[in-house]
Design an enzyme around this catalytic site. Structure first.
Site, PDB file in Angstrom:
ATOM      1  N   ARG A  72      54.273 -11.271  53.224  1.00  0.00           N
ATOM      2  CA  ARG A  72      55.648 -11.441  53.622  1.00  0.00           C
ATOM      3  C   ARG A  72      55.602 -11.210  55.095  1.00  0.00           C
ATOM      4  O   ARG A  72      54.651 -10.610  55.736  1.00  0.00           O
ATOM      5  CB  ARG A  72      56.662 -10.867  53.043  1.00  0.00           C
ATOM      6  CG  ARG A  72      56.626  -9.120  53.156  1.00  0.00           C
ATOM      7  CD  ARG A  72      57.740  -8.796  52.489  1.00  0.00           C
ATOM      8  NE  ARG A  72      58.070  -7.483  52.999  1.00  0.00           N
ATOM      9  CZ  ARG A  72      58.414  -6.312  52.014  1.00  0.00           C
ATOM     10  NH1 ARG A  72      58.580  -6.203  50.847  1.00  0.00           N
ATOM     11  NH2 ARG A  72      58.445  -5.092  52.795  1.00  0.00           N
ATOM     12  N   TYR A 100      56.064   7.751  61.650  1.00  0.00           N
ATOM     13  CA  TYR A 100      55.689   6.259  62.019  1.00  0.00           C
ATOM     14  C   TYR A 100      55.303   6.292  63.425  1.00  0.00           C
ATOM     15  O   TYR A 100      54.383   5.595  63.783  1.00  0.00           O
ATOM     16  CB  TYR A 100      57.137   5.493  61.756  1.00  0.00           C
ATOM     17  CG  TYR A 100      56.956   4.001  61.945  1.00  0.00           C
ATOM     18  CD1 TYR A 100      56.387   3.140  61.083  1.00  0.00           C
ATOM     19  CD2 TYR A 100      57.644   3.241  63.303  1.00  0.00           C
ATOM     20  CE1 TYR A 100      56.370   1.853  61.217  1.00  0.00           C
ATOM     21  CE2 TYR A 100      57.375   2.110  63.283  1.00  0.00           C
ATOM     22  CZ  TYR A 100      56.775   1.314  62.262  1.00  0.00           C
ATOM     23  OH  TYR A 100      56.507  -0.138  62.587  1.00  0.00           O
TER      24      TYR A 100
HETATM   25  P1  NAD Z   1      57.249  -5.780  55.766  1.00  0.00           P
HETATM   26  O1  NAD Z   1      57.650  -4.564  55.126  1.00  0.00           O
HETATM   27  O2  NAD Z   1      57.909  -7.090  55.617  1.00  0.00           O
HETATM   28  O3  NAD Z   1      55.651  -6.387  55.454  1.00  0.00           O
HETATM   29  C1  NAD Z   1      54.547  -5.186  55.381  1.00  0.00           C
HETATM   30  C2  NAD Z   1      53.594  -5.788  54.307  1.00  0.00           C
HETATM   31  O4  NAD Z   1      52.595  -4.801  54.246  1.00  0.00           O
HETATM   32  C3  NAD Z   1      54.351  -5.960  53.123  1.00  0.00           C
HETATM   33  O5  NAD Z   1      54.163  -7.205  52.198  1.00  0.00           O
HETATM   34  C4  NAD Z   1      53.902  -4.466  52.318  1.00  0.00           C
HETATM   35  O6  NAD Z   1      53.783  -4.723  50.835  1.00  0.00           O
HETATM   36  C5  NAD Z   1      52.316  -4.658  52.849  1.00  0.00           C
HETATM   37  N1  NAD Z   1      51.749  -2.880  52.656  1.00  0.00           N
HETATM   38  C6  NAD Z   1      52.455  -1.983  52.694  1.00  0.00           C
HETATM   39  N2  NAD Z   1      51.694  -1.069  52.407  1.00  0.00           N
HETATM   40  C7  NAD Z   1      50.353  -1.661  51.832  1.00  0.00           C
HETATM   41  C8  NAD Z   1      49.220  -1.155  51.629  1.00  0.00           C
HETATM   42  N3  NAD Z   1      48.891   0.240  51.176  1.00  0.00           N
HETATM   43  N4  NAD Z   1      48.315  -2.019  51.317  1.00  0.00           N
HETATM   44  C9  NAD Z   1      48.360  -3.403  51.538  1.00  0.00           C
HETATM   45  N5  NAD Z   1      49.501  -3.756  51.785  1.00  0.00           N
HETATM   46  C10 NAD Z   1      50.440  -3.035  52.163  1.00  0.00           C
HETATM   47  O7  NAD Z   1      56.879  -5.492  57.480  1.00  0.00           O
HETATM   48  P2  NAD Z   1      56.905  -6.222  58.680  1.00  0.00           P
HETATM   49  O8  NAD Z   1      58.252  -6.077  59.321  1.00  0.00           O
HETATM   50  O9  NAD Z   1      56.493  -7.612  58.565  1.00  0.00           O
HETATM   51  O10 NAD Z   1      55.818  -5.475  59.523  1.00  0.00           O
HETATM   52  C11 NAD Z   1      54.574  -5.599  59.630  1.00  0.00           C
HETATM   53  C12 NAD Z   1      53.791  -4.734  60.397  1.00  0.00           C
HETATM   54  O11 NAD Z   1      54.510  -4.814  61.802  1.00  0.00           O
HETATM   55  C13 NAD Z   1      53.888  -3.271  60.093  1.00  0.00           C
HETATM   56  O12 NAD Z   1      52.681  -2.643  60.567  1.00  0.00           O
HETATM   57  C14 NAD Z   1      55.151  -2.874  60.947  1.00  0.00           C
HETATM   58  O13 NAD Z   1      54.812  -1.259  60.935  1.00  0.00           O
HETATM   59  C15 NAD Z   1      55.133  -3.461  62.267  1.00  0.00           C
HETATM   60  N6  NAD Z   1      56.083  -3.477  62.928  1.00  0.00           N
HETATM   61  C16 NAD Z   1      57.309  -4.428  62.756  1.00  0.00           C
HETATM   62  C17 NAD Z   1      58.083  -4.368  63.346  1.00  0.00           C
HETATM   63  C18 NAD Z   1      59.418  -5.197  62.984  1.00  0.00           C
HETATM   64  O14 NAD Z   1      60.468  -5.316  63.776  1.00  0.00           O
HETATM   65  N7  NAD Z   1      59.565  -5.709  61.809  1.00  0.00           N
HETATM   66  C19 NAD Z   1      58.341  -3.604  64.784  1.00  0.00           C
HETATM   67  C20 NAD Z   1      57.317  -3.073  64.938  1.00  0.00           C
HETATM   68  C21 NAD Z   1      56.142  -2.997  64.129  1.00  0.00           C
END
Ligand code: NAD
Length: 441
Positions: A213, A346
């Site tokens: 996702r 984080y």
């Molecule tokens: P999200 O929570 O929607 O998706 C993260 C996905 O990673 C999930 O599907 C989850 O099941 C998977 N995941 C978690 N632990 C796991 C593991 N041990 N093994 C395999 N899969 C695993 O988050 P997102 O918002 O889509 O974020 C994606 C990346 O972007 C992350 O690294 C997050 O830290 C980074 N990020 C997001 C934002 C934001 O604004 N959404 C901002 C900065 C950084």
């Protein structure tokens, strides 16, 4: 979660009201579509003084935009400031842009070309570093969905190394990227093989972690759009969502916890012909102020966001699973740059990603012919940010030069740029996809 404010300011009464109240005026961003893959309008090519790199005109001619020396309404402006080596020479930058900046079309692009500040010539270094302050300020002034960036080409080098970067920055694919400085390398400046522009990643296998996702699914989708064979990985607990994503993209699902001790072996087994692109996207948050944070919340975030990235990267590189010409892209965050209350774990993990990329990039290029870069997303509209309390969420959306949150596809387009076969000179870079967030600016 829908950005209702952006919707409101898109209506005439909403625009009137919010203007009267002096509130932010986000312009709807135009992103890449099959029908409109390019900006609409010409590219104005300007030079401040004499250029210090070769082939700028040729590189721009392959940007997808008609290049002109004069126009009333440029969709993009590229200012070659590579030859600016003195404080007085900065006057040429002002002279070149001062009179045309207002004519930039809404959603336009300004790219300043510079060179790397020299450790041996403090006048050159001062002049070239000045361009960074200039670009970051102009990014805050242009408005109307326009963006401004600085691309540093090694002095005496060829602008050909910047082609993939210019194609990205001068297109709708970089809609949510502004105020960024990209430094191209000398060691790997030779461009990779020419690719089919409609499907540049054809023949490459890409693996994206955390791809059931959110941002990961968008990355997988864009890499598949660009022709890659994609493997999507996520925790076994997300198997159904992962399989739905895989079916939608014609990808292969790999249910696997990236922290498993045999994760690298399982990835290698899923990609018997090797991996051309590895995207570390999986990430978690376990927020608490440090004083209230138990050790398990600290450890799980470091383990998923950083340690598993280090471990699988090392093992896959060592085993030769990542093929020559390969690309590793990791996911940092502006929290890793600016810090954030309640996110010591984080932010530490995401800052660690930046350290990894900067250190490994040059060695991975020399030893394996592989580049290593990171995206650092700002506020992106996903489940993760939908869970943020309302007022903090609204602040996150508006506190950037574009006055809105980004979409997962904005991060995905940046990953796809790193992954391009001719992005060889892009190495050890951290690109913020944050609309020029005020945090950690
Ligand atoms: P999200 O929570 O929607 O998706 C993260 C996905 O990673 C999930 O599907 C989850 O099941 C998977 N995941 C978690 N632990 C796991 C593991 N041990 N093994 C395999 N899969 C695993 O988050 P997102 O918002 O889509 O974020 C994606 C990346 O972007 C992350 O690294 C997050 O830290 C980074 N990020 C997001 C934002 C934001 O604004 N959404 C901002 C900065 C950084």
């Amino acid at each position: 979660m829908a950005d209702r404010y952006l919707h409101l300011t898109g209506t005439a009464p909403g625009r009137f009201l919010t203007r009267r109240l002096g509130l932010p005026q986000p312009a709807p961003l135009r992103r890449w579509t099959l029908e409109t893959p390019h900006l609409e309008g010409p590219l104005l090519h300007l030079t401040a003084g004499a250029s210090a790199v070769t082939g700028v005109a040729e590189a721009l001619s392959r940007s997808g935009l008609p290049v002109v020396a004069n126009t009333d309404r440029p969709a993009a402006i590229v200012l070659d400031a590579t030859g600016v080596t003195t404080a007085a020479g900065l006057g040429d930058v002002h002279a070149a842009l001062h009179s045309v900046v207002r004519s930039l079309a809404p959603g336009g692009r300004i790219v300043v070309l510079g060179t790397v500040p020299s450790p041996d010539d403090h006048h050159q270094a001062a002049a070239q570093q000045a361009l960074e302050g200039f670009v970051r300020s102009l990014g805050k002034e242009t408005g109307r969905g326009s963006t401004v960036q600085l691309v540093r080409i090694p002095a005496g080098g060829a602008a050909q190394a910047a082609e993939s970067t210019l194609r990205f920055l001068l297109s709708p694919r970089s809609a949510y990227v502004s105020g960024q400085v990209i430094e191209l390398t000398t060691a790997t400046a030779a461009p990779g093989p020419a690719a089919d522009p409609a499907a540049p990643l054809t023949g490459r296998t890409a693996l994206v972690t955390g791809a059931a996702r959110g941002i990961g699914a968008a990355v997988a989708s864009v890499l598949a759009r660009d022709g890659a064979r994609v493997i999507v990985l996520d925790v076994p607990g997300s198997r159904e969502e992962l399989e739905r994503t895989a079916d939608r993209l014609g990808a292969t699902a790999l249910p696997l916890d990236i922290t498993a001790p045999d994760a690298a072996d399982r990835i290698a087994a899923a990609a018997p012909d090797g991996l051309g692109i590895l995207v570390h996207n999986a990430g978690i948050t376990r927020d608490r102020r440090l004083a209230n944070m138990p050790a398990d919340r600290w450890a799980s975030v470091i383990e998923v966001n950083l340690d598993s990235v280090l471990r699988t990267t090392d093992e896959l590189l060592k085993a030769g699973v990542i093929t020559r010409g390969g690309r590793i892209v990791a996911t940092a965050s502006i929290a890793g740059i600016a810090g954030n209350t309640g996110q010591t774990n984080y932010a530490a993990s995401k800052a660690g990603i930046i350290g990894l990329v900067r250190s490994l990039g040059p060695r991975a290029a020399a030893d394996h012919g592989v580049t290593v870069n990171a995206v650092a997303p700002g506020f992106i509209e996903t489940k993760m940010t939908a869970a943020v309390p309302l007022f903090i969420r609204e602040a996150g959306r508006r506190m950037n030069s574009l006055s809105q949150g980004g979409l997962p596809v904005d991060v995905a387009e940046a990953v796809a740029w790193f992954a391009q076969p001719d992005s060889t000179a892009v190495n050890g870079q951290v690109l913020r996809v944050c609309g020029q967030s005020l945090l950690g600016a």
